[in-house]
Design a protein around this motif. Structure first.
Motif, PDB file in Angstrom:
ATOM      1  N   ILE A 156       0.850  -1.183   0.000  1.00 21.17           N
ATOM      2  CA  ILE A 156       0.000   0.000   0.000  1.00 21.17           C
ATOM      3  C   ILE A 156       0.887   1.235   0.000  1.00 21.17           C
ATOM      4  O   ILE A 156       1.766   1.378   0.847  1.00 21.17           O
ATOM      5  N   PHE A 157       0.651   2.101  -0.948  1.00 13.39           N
ATOM      6  CA  PHE A 157       1.423   3.344  -1.022  1.00 13.39           C
ATOM      7  C   PHE A 157       0.968   4.277   0.101  1.00 13.39           C
ATOM      8  O   PHE A 157      -0.230   4.481   0.286  1.00 13.39           O
ATOM      9  N   PRO A 158       1.887   4.840   0.884  1.00 15.65           N
ATOM     10  CA  PRO A 158       1.493   5.746   1.972  1.00 15.65           C
ATOM     11  C   PRO A 158       0.737   6.955   1.407  1.00 15.65           C
ATOM     12  O   PRO A 158       1.260   7.686   0.572  1.00 15.65           O
ATOM     13  N   ARG A 159      -0.499   7.145   1.861  1.00 13.84           N
ATOM     14  CA  ARG A 159      -1.302   8.257   1.339  1.00 13.84           C
ATOM     15  C   ARG A 159      -1.682   9.263   2.419  1.00 13.84           C
ATOM     16  O   ARG A 159      -2.368  10.235   2.122  1.00 13.84           O
ATOM     17  N   ASP A 160      -1.236   9.012   3.646  1.00 15.12           N
ATOM     18  CA  ASP A 160      -1.488   9.975   4.718  1.00 15.12           C
ATOM     19  C   ASP A 160      -0.474  11.108   4.588  1.00 15.12           C
ATOM     20  O   ASP A 160       0.738  10.875   4.640  1.00 15.12           O
ATOM     21  N   PRO A 161      -0.927  12.351   4.405  1.00 16.15           N
ATOM     22  CA  PRO A 161       0.040  13.464   4.249  1.00 16.15           C
ATOM     23  C   PRO A 161       0.922  13.661   5.478  1.00 16.15           C
ATOM     24  O   PRO A 161       2.017  14.220   5.367  1.00 16.15           O
ATOM     25  N   ASP A 162       0.461  13.207   6.637  1.00 18.54           N
ATOM     26  CA  ASP A 162       1.254  13.334   7.864  1.00 18.54           C
ATOM     27  C   ASP A 162       1.843  11.992   8.282  1.00 18.54           C
ATOM     28  O   ASP A 162       2.052  11.744   9.481  1.00 18.54           O
ATOM     29  N   PHE A 163       2.106  11.123   7.320  1.00 16.24           N
ATOM     30  CA  PHE A 163       2.589   9.777   7.623  1.00 16.24           C
ATOM     31  C   PHE A 163       3.853   9.823   8.474  1.00 16.24           C
ATOM     32  O   PHE A 163       3.948   9.159   9.504  1.00 16.24           O
ATOM     33  N   ALA A 164       4.838  10.610   8.046  1.00 18.23           N
ATOM     34  CA  ALA A 164       6.120  10.646   8.751  1.00 18.23           C
ATOM     35  C   ALA A 164       5.962  11.157  10.184  1.00 18.23           C
ATOM     36  O   ALA A 164       6.560  10.613  11.120  1.00 18.23           O
ATOM     37  N   VAL A 165       5.147  12.178  10.371  1.00 13.31           N
ATOM     38  CA  VAL A 165       4.967  12.769  11.701  1.00 13.31           C
ATOM     39  C   VAL A 165       4.299  11.780  12.644  1.00 13.31           C
ATOM     40  O   VAL A 165       4.758  11.545  13.769  1.00 13.31           O
ATOM     41  N   LYS A 166       3.201  11.157  12.174  1.00 11.04           N
ATOM     42  CA  LYS A 166       2.463  10.223  13.034  1.00 11.04           C
ATOM     43  C   LYS A 166       3.291   8.973  13.340  1.00 11.04           C
ATOM     44  O   LYS A 166       3.320   8.500  14.484  1.00 11.04           O
ATOM     45  N   ALA A 167       3.938   8.435  12.321  1.00  8.05           N
ATOM     46  CA  ALA A 167       4.723   7.224  12.532  1.00  8.05           C
ATOM     47  C   ALA A 167       5.916   7.491  13.434  1.00  8.05           C
ATOM     48  O   ALA A 167       6.268   6.650  14.280  1.00  8.05           O
ATOM     49  N   SER A 168       6.541   8.642  13.290  1.00  4.13           N
ATOM     50  CA  SER A 168       7.720   8.964  14.099  1.00  4.13           C
ATOM     51  C   SER A 168       7.386   9.042  15.577  1.00  4.13           C
ATOM     52  O   SER A 168       8.192   8.659  16.437  1.00  4.13           O
ATOM     53  N   ARG A 169       6.197   9.527  15.901  1.00  2.43           N
ATOM     54  CA  ARG A 169       5.820   9.614  17.321  1.00  2.43           C
ATOM     55  C   ARG A 169       5.770   8.225  17.952  1.00  2.43           C
ATOM     56  O   ARG A 169       6.257   8.021  19.069  1.00  2.43           O
ATOM     57  N   ALA A 170       5.189   7.281  17.217  1.00  2.00           N
ATOM     58  CA  ALA A 170       5.118   5.915  17.753  1.00  2.00           C
ATOM     59  C   ALA A 170       6.504   5.293  17.850  1.00  2.00           C
ATOM     60  O   ALA A 170       6.832   4.631  18.845  1.00  2.00           O
ATOM     61  N   LEU A 305      -1.582   5.915  14.748  1.00  4.11           N
ATOM     62  CA  LEU A 305      -0.668   5.643  13.644  1.00  4.11           C
ATOM     63  C   LEU A 305      -1.255   6.189  12.353  1.00  4.11           C
ATOM     64  O   LEU A 305      -2.460   6.453  12.277  1.00  4.11           O
ATOM     65  N   PRO A 306      -0.452   6.338  11.310  1.00  5.63           N
ATOM     66  CA  PRO A 306      -1.009   6.757  10.023  1.00  5.63           C
ATOM     67  C   PRO A 306      -1.974   5.702   9.480  1.00  5.63           C
ATOM     68  O   PRO A 306      -1.992   4.548   9.924  1.00  5.63           O
ATOM     69  N   VAL A 307      -2.765   6.090   8.489  1.00  2.00           N
ATOM     70  CA  VAL A 307      -3.672   5.148   7.831  1.00  2.00           C
ATOM     71  C   VAL A 307      -2.849   4.060   7.139  1.00  2.00           C
ATOM     72  O   VAL A 307      -1.811   4.335   6.545  1.00  2.00           O
ATOM     73  N   HIS A 308      -3.316   2.827   7.228  1.00  2.00           N
ATOM     74  CA  HIS A 308      -2.652   1.666   6.616  1.00  2.00           C
ATOM     75  C   HIS A 308      -1.220   1.497   7.134  1.00  2.00           C
ATOM     76  O   HIS A 308      -0.302   1.242   6.365  1.00  2.00           O
ATOM     77  N   ALA A 309      -1.044   1.630   8.437  1.00  4.80           N
ATOM     78  CA  ALA A 309       0.289   1.450   9.020  1.00  4.80           C
ATOM     79  C   ALA A 309       0.232   0.518  10.216  1.00  4.80           C
ATOM     80  O   ALA A 309       0.952   0.689  11.192  1.00  4.80           O
ATOM     81  N   SER A 310      -0.629  -0.502  10.128  1.00  5.05           N
ATOM     82  CA  SER A 310      -0.710  -1.461  11.232  1.00  5.05           C
ATOM     83  C   SER A 310       0.593  -2.217  11.435  1.00  5.05           C
ATOM     84  O   SER A 310       0.831  -2.774  12.508  1.00  5.05           O
ATOM     85  N   TRP A 311       1.449  -2.249  10.394  1.00  5.69           N
ATOM     86  CA  TRP A 311       2.749  -2.929  10.527  1.00  5.69           C
ATOM     87  C   TRP A 311       3.652  -2.212  11.520  1.00  5.69           C
ATOM     88  O   TRP A 311       4.677  -2.763  11.943  1.00  5.69           O
ATOM     89  N   LEU A 312       3.275  -0.996  11.930  1.00  6.82           N
ATOM     90  CA  LEU A 312       4.024  -0.273  12.955  1.00  6.82           C
ATOM     91  C   LEU A 312       3.445  -0.501  14.350  1.00  6.82           C
ATOM     92  O   LEU A 312       3.944   0.055  15.324  1.00  6.82           O
ATOM     93  N   PHE A 360      13.366  -0.950  13.994  1.00  8.20           N
ATOM     94  CA  PHE A 360      12.973   0.056  13.011  1.00  8.20           C
ATOM     95  C   PHE A 360      12.745   1.381  13.730  1.00  8.20           C
ATOM     96  O   PHE A 360      11.878   1.490  14.594  1.00  8.20           O
ATOM     97  N   ASN A 361      13.542   2.402  13.387  1.00 10.01           N
ATOM     98  CA  ASN A 361      13.464   3.673  14.097  1.00 10.01           C
ATOM     99  C   ASN A 361      13.135   4.816  13.136  1.00 10.01           C
ATOM    100  O   ASN A 361      12.848   4.609  11.959  1.00 10.01           O
ATOM    101  N   ARG A 362      13.184   6.030  13.652  1.00  9.71           N
ATOM    102  CA  ARG A 362      12.834   7.207  12.859  1.00  9.71           C
ATOM    103  C   ARG A 362      13.730   7.355  11.621  1.00  9.71           C
ATOM    104  O   ARG A 362      13.252   7.708  10.535  1.00  9.71           O
ATOM    105  N   ASP A 363      15.022   7.067  11.772  1.00  9.80           N
ATOM    106  CA  ASP A 363      15.931   7.172  10.623  1.00  9.80           C
ATOM    107  C   ASP A 363      15.591   6.144   9.552  1.00  9.80           C
ATOM    108  O   ASP A 363      15.629   6.449   8.347  1.00  9.80           O
ATOM    109  N   ASP A 364      15.262   4.935   9.972  1.00  8.08           N
ATOM    110  CA  ASP A 364      14.867   3.906   9.004  1.00  8.08           C
ATOM    111  C   ASP A 364      13.597   4.321   8.269  1.00  8.08           C
ATOM    112  O   ASP A 364      13.459   4.085   7.061  1.00  8.08           O
ATOM    113  N   LEU A 365      12.663   4.918   8.999  1.00  9.43           N
ATOM    114  CA  LEU A 365      11.419   5.382   8.382  1.00  9.43           C
ATOM    115  C   LEU A 365      11.709   6.437   7.318  1.00  9.43           C
ATOM    116  O   LEU A 365      11.161   6.381   6.204  1.00  9.43           O
ATOM    117  N   ASN A 366      12.564   7.400   7.639  1.00  3.17           N
ATOM    118  CA  ASN A 366      12.883   8.453   6.673  1.00  3.17           C
ATOM    119  C   ASN A 366      13.534   7.897   5.416  1.00  3.17           C
ATOM    120  O   ASN A 366      13.230   8.317   4.294  1.00  3.17           O
TER     121      ASN A 366
END
Length: 374
Positions: A156-170, A305-312, A360-366
């Protein structure tokens, strides 16, 4: 007339141990065992003819390996490199077929969803890449590069415009950091979700256990359905402790029951802060769910978490453990038995659990998002 003289064989103690071990090896290659026995017999001063009779091989074979050992020692008993059969297809042809396999069939107006090896072989002939080639040859070429166009993976292609922000918090919470400040010992991180539609199915015939001669466990493929339950679980990320319960369905009320069960027990009842990492399921979606949580328990905070990011969501790893160890294969006579087994598994898991080795950390996400964007 020239007289052929047998090469004298004198073994060192090390060579003798090695060859004897090789000659006795039941699982070794027959050719290696045979060559070792030839040399050992030659070292015992047996003639080539006598060795051939005893081992059932020709004199020329005995002479060959006797000579090679005399010249090169144990290394002389190895097969020498061979030139092999000449290449049938040019390297450029192989490369073009591999490049074709990396194309989507739709790009060439071919009415296929994905390539098979026979399809690739036919397409290569149609395009004039090669006059003739078999599907098995194409498969061998692709196997050398681990290309398997007949397989596919969903993503699934990330489509949440705030994907990085939301995922990084978790991800920061998993690393015990919140807003740049390290968490204290009385801060807790909970990963929560539901596993809906867990079926209670009973097999028509009793399963049989594994047996000798590689007989696998046998499970009847036919079954009776007895309904479904939903399993709601809250996983403490750093304590590796699970709190859960079964309900007839998912929803706001069953999730609120899970929250109450966690937040009224220690150490969470007296905690400084409890962060709840959740996905966007209907029972805990949006700011209204976050408000319900903080109104009921002021020390609790919901992190979406962002939409479609249950893997986090780390509780999904726990659910996969439940699926593998308890629910596959399944055999439950009714819903009560299924719920009891889930509860018993949860208790067993908590006795020996350890935190997941989450790396998997913030740097890996970026880096991942940069690759996707590129």
């Amino acid at each position: 007339m020239a007289v052929l003289t047998a090469h004298p064989i004198v073994l060192t103690e090390r060579q003798q141990r090695l060859l004897r071990a090789r000659a006795r090896r039941a699982s070794g290659e027959h050719r290696d065992v045979l060559r070792a026995r030839i040399v050992l017999a030659a070292a015992a001063e047996a003639s080539n003819a006598a060795i051939g009779r005893d081992l059932g091989v020709g004199v020329d074979t005995v002479r060959k390996w006797r000579r090679r050992f005399a010249e090169d020692g144990v290394d002389g008993l190895r097969d020498r490199p061979r030139s092999g059969r000449p290449r049938t297809f040019a390297a450029a042809v192989v490369a073009e077929v591999k490049a074709l396999a990396c194309e989507l069939p739709a790009n060439s107006d071919t009415p296929l969803a994905k390539w098979s090896c026979p399809d690739l072989a036919a397409e290569a002939v149609t395009r004039g890449i090669v006059a003739s080639v078999s599907g098995s040859t194409v498969r061998r070429w692709l196997a050398s590069d681990a290309i398997k166009p007949w397989q596919h993976r969903s993503w699934i292609f990330p489509r949440d415009p705030d994907f990085a922000v939301k995922a990084s918090r978790a991800l920061d919470l998993y690393a015990r950091v919140w807003e740049g400040v390290a968490l204290t010992d009385d801060d807790f991180v909970i990963s929560a979700d539901e596993k809906p539609g867990v079926q209670a199915r009973s097999r028509i015939h009793t399963s049989t256990p594994p047996g000798p001669r590689r007989r696998a466990m046998r499970v009847e493929s036919e079954y009776r359905r007895h309904g479904t339950v939903a399993y709601l679980a809250a996983y403490d990320v750093h304590r590796a402790h699970v709190t859960g319960h079964c309900a007839s369905t998912t929803g706001i009320a069953p999730f609120a029951e899970l929250v109450n069960k966690v937040m009224t027990s220690e150490p969470y009842a007296s905690a400084r802060r409890v962060f709840w990492v959740v996905d966007n399921g209907s029972s805990h979606r949006g700011w209204t769910a976050a408000a319900r949580l903080s109104d009921a328990f002021p020390d609790a905070q919901m992190i979406h978490l962002p939409v479609h990011a249950s893997w986090l969501n780390q509780v999904e790893i726990y659910f996969s453990v439940v699926q593998r160890k308890l629910l596959t294969p399944d055999d439950f006579t009714n819903l009560d038995e299924l719920a009891d087994k889930i509860t018993a598994f949860e208790q067993r898991y908590n006795k020996a659990s350890r935190p997941f080795d989450w790396r998997f950390n913030r740097d890996d996400l970026n880096r991942l998002l940069e690759r996707i964007a590129a």
